[in-house]
Scaffold this motif. Structure first.
Motif, PDB file in Angstrom:
ATOM      1  N   ASP A  68       3.399  16.825   0.841  1.00 44.73           N
ATOM      2  CA  ASP A  68       4.164  15.630   0.479  1.00 44.73           C
ATOM      3  C   ASP A  68       5.230  16.100  -0.519  1.00 44.73           C
ATOM      4  O   ASP A  68       5.718  17.229  -0.418  1.00 44.73           O
ATOM      5  N   TRP A  69       5.563  15.341  -1.512  1.00 45.19           N
ATOM      6  CA  TRP A  69       6.654  15.722  -2.403  1.00 45.19           C
ATOM      7  C   TRP A  69       6.358  17.064  -3.089  1.00 45.19           C
ATOM      8  O   TRP A  69       5.250  17.352  -3.494  1.00 45.19           O
ATOM      9  N   THR A  70       7.376  17.870  -3.175  1.00 46.49           N
ATOM     10  CA  THR A  70       7.219  19.250  -3.641  1.00 46.49           C
ATOM     11  C   THR A  70       8.212  19.557  -4.751  1.00 46.49           C
ATOM     12  O   THR A  70       9.412  19.288  -4.614  1.00 46.49           O
ATOM     13  N   ILE A  76       3.101  -1.346   4.274  1.00 44.76           N
ATOM     14  CA  ILE A  76       2.398  -0.059   4.183  1.00 44.76           C
ATOM     15  C   ILE A  76       3.419   1.072   4.140  1.00 44.76           C
ATOM     16  O   ILE A  76       4.230   1.235   5.062  1.00 44.76           O
ATOM     17  N   CYS A  77       3.384   1.829   3.058  1.00 47.30           N
ATOM     18  CA  CYS A  77       4.232   3.008   2.913  1.00 47.30           C
ATOM     19  C   CYS A  77       3.438   4.220   3.418  1.00 47.30           C
ATOM     20  O   CYS A  77       2.227   4.313   3.193  1.00 47.30           O
ATOM     21  N   TYR A  78       4.101   5.119   4.114  1.00 48.66           N
ATOM     22  CA  TYR A  78       3.455   6.335   4.631  1.00 48.66           C
ATOM     23  C   TYR A  78       4.532   7.397   4.777  1.00 48.66           C
ATOM     24  O   TYR A  78       5.721   7.113   4.564  1.00 48.66           O
ATOM     25  N   ASN A  79       4.136   8.601   5.125  1.00 48.30           N
ATOM     26  CA  ASN A  79       5.169   9.613   5.380  1.00 48.30           C
ATOM     27  C   ASN A  79       4.747  10.489   6.536  1.00 48.30           C
ATOM     28  O   ASN A  79       3.597  10.455   6.973  1.00 48.30           O
ATOM     29  N   PHE A  80       5.667  11.283   7.028  1.00 55.48           N
ATOM     30  CA  PHE A  80       5.383  12.166   8.169  1.00 55.48           C
ATOM     31  C   PHE A  80       5.795  13.595   7.834  1.00 55.48           C
ATOM     32  O   PHE A  80       6.360  14.303   8.661  1.00 55.48           O
ATOM     33  N   GLY A 114       5.134  12.679 -13.410  1.00 53.70           N
ATOM     34  CA  GLY A 114       5.955  11.677 -12.718  1.00 53.70           C
ATOM     35  C   GLY A 114       5.416  10.259 -12.860  1.00 53.70           C
ATOM     36  O   GLY A 114       6.115   9.290 -12.616  1.00 53.70           O
ATOM     37  N   TYR A 115       4.134  10.145 -13.249  1.00 51.90           N
ATOM     38  CA  TYR A 115       3.503   8.820 -13.212  1.00 51.90           C
ATOM     39  C   TYR A 115       2.921   8.367 -14.548  1.00 51.90           C
ATOM     40  O   TYR A 115       1.879   7.714 -14.603  1.00 51.90           O
ATOM     41  N   GLY A 116       3.609   8.721 -15.627  1.00 54.55           N
ATOM     42  CA  GLY A 116       3.222   8.190 -16.925  1.00 54.55           C
ATOM     43  C   GLY A 116       3.603   6.712 -17.010  1.00 54.55           C
ATOM     44  O   GLY A 116       4.248   6.161 -16.111  1.00 54.55           O
ATOM     45  N   VAL A 134      10.262  -3.300  -4.753  1.00 53.20           N
ATOM     46  CA  VAL A 134      10.920  -2.180  -5.420  1.00 53.20           C
ATOM     47  C   VAL A 134       9.899  -1.600  -6.385  1.00 53.20           C
ATOM     48  O   VAL A 134       9.085  -2.337  -6.929  1.00 53.20           O
ATOM     49  N   ARG A 135       9.967  -0.297  -6.601  1.00 49.50           N
ATOM     50  CA  ARG A 135       9.240   0.186  -7.780  1.00 49.50           C
ATOM     51  C   ARG A 135      10.049   1.250  -8.481  1.00 49.50           C
ATOM     52  O   ARG A 135      10.815   1.975  -7.835  1.00 49.50           O
ATOM     53  N   PRO A 136       9.880   1.310  -9.832  1.00 48.85           N
ATOM     54  CA  PRO A 136      10.515   2.423 -10.528  1.00 48.85           C
ATOM     55  C   PRO A 136       9.733   3.641 -10.082  1.00 48.85           C
ATOM     56  O   PRO A 136       8.513   3.624 -10.080  1.00 48.85           O
ATOM     57  N   ASP A 137      10.441   4.664  -9.663  1.00 47.50           N
ATOM     58  CA  ASP A 137       9.726   5.848  -9.185  1.00 47.50           C
ATOM     59  C   ASP A 137       9.495   6.773 -10.371  1.00 47.50           C
ATOM     60  O   ASP A 137       9.600   6.347 -11.513  1.00 47.50           O
ATOM     61  N   HIS A 138       9.216   8.009 -10.108  1.00 43.73           N
ATOM     62  CA  HIS A 138       8.839   8.951 -11.175  1.00 43.73           C
ATOM     63  C   HIS A 138       9.612   8.731 -12.466  1.00 43.73           C
ATOM     64  O   HIS A 138      10.803   8.480 -12.448  1.00 43.73           O
ATOM     65  N   ILE A 166       0.848  -1.198   0.000  1.00 47.62           N
ATOM     66  CA  ILE A 166       0.000   0.000   0.000  1.00 47.62           C
ATOM     67  C   ILE A 166       0.881   1.244   0.000  1.00 47.62           C
ATOM     68  O   ILE A 166       1.820   1.359   0.789  1.00 47.62           O
ATOM     69  N   GLU A 167       0.580   2.163  -0.881  1.00 46.49           N
ATOM     70  CA  GLU A 167       1.221   3.479  -0.858  1.00 46.49           C
ATOM     71  C   GLU A 167       0.131   4.472  -1.173  1.00 46.49           C
ATOM     72  O   GLU A 167      -0.350   4.495  -2.313  1.00 46.49           O
ATOM     73  N   SER A 168      -0.257   5.238  -0.193  1.00 45.81           N
ATOM     74  CA  SER A 168       0.074   5.256   1.217  1.00 45.81           C
ATOM     75  C   SER A 168      -1.207   5.170   2.036  1.00 45.81           C
ATOM     76  O   SER A 168      -2.278   5.448   1.532  1.00 45.81           O
TER      77      SER A 168
HETATM   78  C1  DNO Z   1       5.858  10.604  -4.724  1.00 49.98           C
HETATM   79  C2  DNO Z   1       5.697   9.524  -3.759  1.00 49.98           C
HETATM   80  C3  DNO Z   1       5.226  10.059  -2.429  1.00 49.98           C
HETATM   81  C4  DNO Z   1       4.932   8.927  -1.478  1.00 49.98           C
HETATM   82  C5  DNO Z   1       4.483   9.386  -0.121  1.00 49.98           C
HETATM   83  C6  DNO Z   1       4.393   8.220   0.802  1.00 49.98           C
HETATM   84  O1  DNO Z   1       5.803  10.388  -5.881  1.00 49.98           O
HETATM   85  O2  DNO Z   1       6.824   8.779  -3.637  1.00 49.98           O
HETATM   86  O3  DNO Z   1       4.085  10.839  -2.628  1.00 49.98           O
HETATM   87  O4  DNO Z   1       3.903   8.162  -2.023  1.00 49.98           O
HETATM   88  O5  DNO Z   1       5.333  10.311   0.407  1.00 49.98           O
HETATM   89  O6  DNO Z   1       3.528   8.498   1.834  1.00 49.98           O
END
Ligand code: DNO
Length: 349
Positions: A111-113, A102-106, A323-325, A307-311, A64-66
């Motif tokens: 979140d990502w900027t 479970i992926c999450y952030n604090f 980032g998510y094409g 693992v996942r390929p990110d953006h 799960i994300e997130s």
């Molecule tokens: C950005 C992602 C983040 C991530 C959250 C996890 O593309 O990696 O938004 O999903 O920070 O909670």
């Protein structure tokens, strides 16, 4: 390692029909229940329906994300106990449906900027970019004009939220994270879920808001709060790698070696010493990170997680969620699996 791919649910233009055609997705789909308000319990029926849809396409659903953390928890408000109880129940419900991580952030508020959502590169593709100077010039008290976030908060709501954070410095935020982890990790442990915190992206305070998951020492401190494998990491190479002081390969060796990385986000960034960066194709020679060395580090520590390929960049005229094409992430998945296969079969000189 088990390669996976993020899918944003039915509204995602990248469909499960397309994703299943990418070879080597042993880790299946990474997704979330998107229609439950932050802070409320994810019902078993919704999780099961999502799982059934994914499995009907021959793909696994383990990560799960997130599960987002409500701002009141990060702010340490009295309402947090009810919200944490809900979070605990969501963990139990996810475990009951067979989820593993479970992926999450604090990160407070944002979140990502990024400061640019579609920076044009020399080859005609576009990518996400961040400039320290540009972010400093944004006055969010006048309402938000931040790429990707414009519609997330009404100006008044954002103003009120920022005012609440005025009294929360980094140590206060740590104490709120401490409280949260001590409440949720025992539950995760009991039901066999691995929690995997995502680091701050970018790894620096922004808009005067503290950020506390940005480098090696922060990660080590966090893991000690509840020193058990259920309290683990999403090691995001692009987020941490955007901090010139961070050596991602060394982080993989240290925390992967201790069995605390449950989920790896792999992407490359081209960075400057000032902290500016742009996202690049996954290949080592496209950015500042040596992806081959990072994948080898995962292999060396015997990594068996997801693992996942990110953006990815936007290429071949694709439009959609920045980032998510589909295309560049698919190239990333195949490239990263190729690196792994080569190390796995032939070792590395
Ligand atoms: C950005 C992602 C983040 C991530 C959250 C996890 O593309 O990696 O938004 O999903 O920070 O909670």
């Amino acid at each position: 390692m088990k390669m996976s791919f993020r899918w944003y649910g039915d509204s995602d233009p990248v469909t499960l029909e397309y994703i299943r055609q990418i070879p080597g997705l042993e880790g299946g789909i990474v997704s979330a229940v998107y229609d439950v308000p932050v802070g409320e319990v994810w019902p078993v029926e919704k999780i099961q329906a999502l799982k059934a849809k994914i499995e009907a396409h021959g793909l696994a659903f383990d990560v799960i994300e997130s599960v987002p953390v409500h701002e009141d928890i990060k702010l340490g408000k009295p309402t947090r106990d009810r919200l944490i109880a809900n979070y605990q129940q969501t963990i139990r419900n996810l475990a009951a449906c067979g989820l593993k991580v479970i992926c999450y952030n604090f990160m407070p508020v944002f979140d990502w900027t990024r400061t640019t959502l579609a920076k044009k590169l020399a080859d005609g593709s576009t990518t996400l970019a961040f400039s320290v100077k540009e972010v400093e010039e944004i006055d969010i008290s006048k309402g938000i004009s931040l790429p990707g976030w414009d519609s997330s908060y009404k100006p008044e709501k954002l103003k009120a939220l920022l005012a609440e954070y005025a009294s929360v410095d980094a140590e206060k935020l740590w104490s709120h994270l401490d409280y949260f982890l001590k409440a949720i990790i025992p539950v995760a442990e009991e039901v066999g879920i691995k929690m995997a915190i995502h680091p701050d992206d970018p790894p620096r305070p922004i808009f005067g808001l503290p950020r506390i998951v940005k480098n090696r020492d922060d990660l080590a401190r966090l893991l000690k709060i509840v020193d058990t494998p259920a309290n683990g990491l999403t090691l995001c190479s692009g987020s941490l790698g955007a901090g010139p002081e961070n050596n991602v390969e060394a982080l993989v060796r240290e925390f992967g070696g201790e069995g605390r990385i449950h989920f790896a986000h792999l992407r490359n960034v081209k960075i400057t010493p000032q902290g500016d960066f742009e996202e690049t194709a996954h290949r080592s020679d496209c950015g500042s990170l040596d992806m081959a060395a990072i994948v080898k580090a995962y292999h060396d520590v015997g990594f068996t997680g997801y693992v996942r390929p990110d953006h990815g960049r936007m290429i071949w005229g694709e439009t959609g969620k920045p980032g998510y094409g589909l295309y560049d992430r698919a190239l990333g998945a195949v490239y990263l699996n190729g690196l792994w296969e080569a190390v796995d079969k032939f070792g590395a000189r």
